[in-house]
Design an enzyme around this catalytic site. Structure first.
Site, PDB file in Angstrom:
ATOM      1  N   HIS A 270       9.548   3.157   5.953  1.00  0.00           N
ATOM      2  CA  HIS A 270       9.563   3.644   7.331  1.00  0.00           C
ATOM      3  C   HIS A 270      10.980   3.936   7.827  1.00  0.00           C
ATOM      4  O   HIS A 270      11.244   3.883   9.020  1.00  0.00           O
ATOM      5  CB  HIS A 270       8.890   2.628   8.258  1.00  0.00           C
ATOM      6  CG  HIS A 270       7.441   2.434   7.979  1.00  0.00           C
ATOM      7  ND1 HIS A 270       6.696   1.424   8.542  1.00  0.00           N
ATOM      8  CD2 HIS A 270       6.574   3.118   7.192  1.00  0.00           C
ATOM      9  CE1 HIS A 270       5.449   1.487   8.113  1.00  0.00           C
ATOM     10  NE2 HIS A 270       5.356   2.514   7.297  1.00  0.00           N
TER      11      HIS A 270
ATOM     12  N   GLU B  33      -1.194   3.267  -2.191  1.00  0.00           N
ATOM     13  CA  GLU B  33       0.215   3.639  -2.046  1.00  0.00           C
ATOM     14  C   GLU B  33       1.151   2.564  -2.587  1.00  0.00           C
ATOM     15  O   GLU B  33       1.881   1.923  -1.825  1.00  0.00           O
ATOM     16  CB  GLU B  33       0.540   3.928  -0.571  1.00  0.00           C
ATOM     17  CG  GLU B  33       0.078   2.877   0.428  1.00  0.00           C
ATOM     18  CD  GLU B  33       0.488   3.226   1.848  1.00  0.00           C
ATOM     19  OE1 GLU B  33       1.673   3.514   2.078  1.00  0.00           O
ATOM     20  OE2 GLU B  33      -0.386   3.202   2.726  1.00  0.00           O
TER      21      GLU B  33
ATOM     22  N   GLU C  69       2.377  10.953   0.970  1.00  0.00           N
ATOM     23  CA  GLU C  69       3.680  10.403   0.595  1.00  0.00           C
ATOM     24  C   GLU C  69       3.888  10.640  -0.897  1.00  0.00           C
ATOM     25  O   GLU C  69       2.997  10.377  -1.707  1.00  0.00           O
ATOM     26  CB  GLU C  69       3.751   8.908   0.939  1.00  0.00           C
ATOM     27  CG  GLU C  69       3.545   8.659   2.429  1.00  0.00           C
ATOM     28  CD  GLU C  69       3.373   7.184   2.782  1.00  0.00           C
ATOM     29  OE1 GLU C  69       3.649   6.337   1.915  1.00  0.00           O
ATOM     30  OE2 GLU C  69       2.955   6.898   3.912  1.00  0.00           O
TER      31      GLU C  69
END
Length: 400
Positions: free
Chosen positions: A230, A356, A260
């Site tokens: 982030h 992820e 992503e």
């Protein structure tokens, strides 16, 4: 001059993300949970639950907003600065409170709930100060934290939600391809990020011409800036051989989706390639585990073992995936559906979850940087449906 504590201001045509029947079904599910728990009225204060049950996504700017649900009523509570926009964008009734007198917000809520009732509230959102005001104004006979029950309801997506989430995943792919086209030596992170964001916002406007547009964003990181998932965008210029992290986040009526990808500028060294390929392998293995009956904690332990066998587990930085729906980086999180060791939720058809895996190799070590792949999967009766289309891995993502 008449200075009311609250009033109704309704004008214009109503436009909602979903049909009225969708909200009626959600409210029916909520009321069944309320009846089971003995709750007579719910006072919601969070953006995610207000949006989920009414369609209205508020902009707080320090003001409180609410949704009151009783056995027969569903009423959003909004500030005067928004005029009739909350009514146009909500299912059910809307009351506007004024700022002529402090705590008119609670007087408006009281007008719907009445005094002395069993009140459901969100323990993970209501502040201590607002909790005291709830007690003072509503004088509840009892209070109950309804947030866990609403989270369980939100984790199970309707067909209408799944359709919107598919659109979101498609839009995220559009942003990904725009970012790939913008990557070149000397480009700044901010320049590449803006290319992806602009492409997604235009695509959302094309697909949803009646929607409100806000909150779509991109985190595009390079070099050392990839070490955290982030990390904000900077003006760092891309250099040949840089590791990159592509992160596109379209927002459609409060519904968040994501893409992503790990990328490299021009070339990838052998040490980095080895780490990247291992993370891709974990990603593919993890996706194969997502099926009905799988337990979040057990999926996590299986991927942990995969990394441990390759002496990479110490570089893992967070859980392996999470739910999708009404959530965002600044509100909402369906924490009961995350791929972590301490979550024992069983996957069921209709749930939506990401895979992820991320590895962060410290600066100064061979292959330094953050590696992350991210796909969104819908749990089906037989297994899962991957709704992410942008390719992952070295063959497609060494660019610029």
């Amino acid at each position: 001059m008449d200075r009311p504590d609250f009033y109704r201001f309704h004008q214009g045509d109503r436009v909602l993300p979903f049909a009225s029947e969708e909200y009626d079904a959600r409210l029916a599910g909520l009321r069944a949970r309320m009846e089971e728990a003995g709750v007579e009225a719910c006072v919601f204060t969070s953006m995610h639950n207000i949006a989920y049950y009414s369609g209205f996504l508020y902009c707080s700017f320090g003001r409180p907003y609410g949704l009151v649900v009783t056995e027969t009523e569903s009423v959003t509570i909004s500030a005067g600065i928004d005029a009739a926009q909350p009514w146009r964008r909500c299912h059910g009734d809307n009351i506007t409170y004024t700022d002529w007198k402090r705590n008119n917000y609670w007087r408006a809520i009281l007008s719907v709930t009445g005094e002395g009732r069993v009140i459901g509230y969100e323990g993970d959102h209501l502040t201590l100060a607002q909790r005291d005001l709830l007690e003072d104004f509503l004088k509840p006979s009892a209070t109950l934290d309804i947030a866990p029950a609403t989270m369980v309801q939100r984790m199970h997506k309707s067909p209408a939600e799944l359709a919107l989430i598919r659109h979101g995943a498609n839009v995220a792919d559009v942003g990904g391809f725009a970012i790939k086209d913008a990557i070149r030596e000397g480009a700044r992170e901010i320049d590449v990020a803006m290319a992806g964001r602009d492409a997604m916002e235009l695509e959302i406007a094309k697909r949803f011409p009646d929607a409100e547009y806000r909150d779509t964003w991109v985190w595009f990181q390079s070099g050392i800036n990839t070490d955290g998932a982030h990390n904000p965008v900077t003006a760092r210029q891309l250099q040949r051989g840089d590791i990159l992290s592509l992160n596109t986040f379209p927002m459609i009526s409060g519904y968040y989706t994501a893409l992503e990808r790990t990328m490299f500028v021009g070339e990838v060294d052998d040490a980095s390639l080895k780490i990247w390929e291992a993370n891709v392998a974990a990603h593919e293995y993890g996706m194969s585990l997502l099926k009905p009956g799988a337990k979040c904690s057990e999926v996590t332990e299986q991927i942990n073992a995969f990394f441990a066998e390759r002496d990479l587990l110490q570089y893992r930085t967070f859980g392996y995936g999470h739910s999708f729906g009404v959530l965002s980086h600044y509100y909402g999180r369906e924490a009961g559906l995350e791929l972590r060791e301490d979550i024992d939720t069983m996957l069921e058809p209709g749930m939506v979850i990401s895979m992820e895996p991320m590895l962060t190799i410290p600066e100064g070590s061979p292959g330094a940087g953050g590696y992350r792949e991210h796909d969104i999967l819908i749990i089906t009766d037989e297994g899962n449906e991957n709704i992410t289309g942008y390719p992952y891995g070295p063959e497609f993502n060494v660019v610029g």
